[in-house]
Design a protein around this motif. Structure first.
Motif, PDB file in Angstrom:
ATOM      1  N   ARG A  80       0.841  -1.210   0.000  1.00 32.06           N
ATOM      2  CA  ARG A  80       0.000   0.000   0.000  1.00 32.06           C
ATOM      3  C   ARG A  80       0.873   1.256   0.000  1.00 32.06           C
ATOM      4  N   LEU A  81       1.940   1.233   0.802  1.00 29.03           N
ATOM      5  CA  LEU A  81       2.836   2.392   0.853  1.00 29.03           C
ATOM      6  C   LEU A  81       3.606   2.570  -0.452  1.00 29.03           C
ATOM      7  N   ARG A 140       2.403   1.906  -3.377  1.00 26.11           N
ATOM      8  CA  ARG A 140       1.440   2.508  -4.311  1.00 26.11           C
ATOM      9  C   ARG A 140       1.171   3.972  -3.979  1.00 26.11           C
ATOM     10  N   ASP A 141       1.211   4.304  -2.689  1.00 23.06           N
ATOM     11  CA  ASP A 141       0.899   5.666  -2.240  1.00 23.06           C
ATOM     12  C   ASP A 141       1.905   6.079  -1.165  1.00 23.06           C
ATOM     13  N   PRO A 142       3.106   6.543  -1.554  1.00 26.02           N
ATOM     14  CA  PRO A 142       4.171   6.838  -0.588  1.00 26.02           C
ATOM     15  C   PRO A 142       3.835   7.954   0.407  1.00 26.02           C
ATOM     16  N   GLU A 143       2.825   8.741   0.128  1.00 22.84           N
ATOM     17  CA  GLU A 143       2.442   9.827   1.038  1.00 22.84           C
ATOM     18  C   GLU A 143       1.261   9.449   1.929  1.00 22.84           C
ATOM     19  N   LEU A 144       0.892   8.169   1.928  1.00 21.19           N
ATOM     20  CA  LEU A 144      -0.247   7.689   2.716  1.00 21.19           C
ATOM     21  C   LEU A 144       0.023   7.857   4.210  1.00 21.19           C
TER      22      LEU A 144
END
Length: 117
Positions: free
Chosen positions: A65-66, A68-72
């Motif tokens: 998940r991180l 895919r979306d490093p700013e999550l």
């Protein structure tokens, strides 16, 4: 005012920190989360764990998940900070001649004093 003490009996050492605990803003909270590992995203700290395989699968999912979306950053993630007003270090000695050093916030700096055991 909250006091937190950390005692390491095998080393006969203790640290005591006194000061208010404050909730940090969203920007600092996000920076704190992003500096951590994928385990922080799993969010199951202190809950029972059936197996290490369960943990590994959850961490792998969080890492994906991180990726895919490093700013999550989870909305509920909040950084709390102890704003130390005083810190004391204690070193025990077998002969009971313990050493205590106390630091107190003084304006923008700190004052240091040696204390009786």
């Amino acid at each position: 005012m909250p006091t937190r003490s950390f005692y390491w009996q095998p080393l006969a050492r203790q640290v005591r920190v006194r000061g208010p605990v404050v909730r940090e803003d969203a920007e600092r909270s996000a920076a704190d989360f992003l500096a951590r590992s994928a385990e922080a995203l799993v969010g199951r700290q202190n809950r029972p764990l059936a197996s290490l395989a369960e943990r590994d699968a959850a961490v792998a999912d969080a890492a994906a998940r991180l990726a895919r979306d490093p700013e999550l950053v989870p909305a509920a993630w909040t950084l709390h900070t102890v704003r130390a007003e005083s810190v004391e270090f204690w070193q025990g000695a077998e002969d009971r001649n313990h050493t205590r050093l106390a630091y107190r916030r003084s304006g923008a700096g700190w004052t240091k004093e040696l204390r009786w055991p």
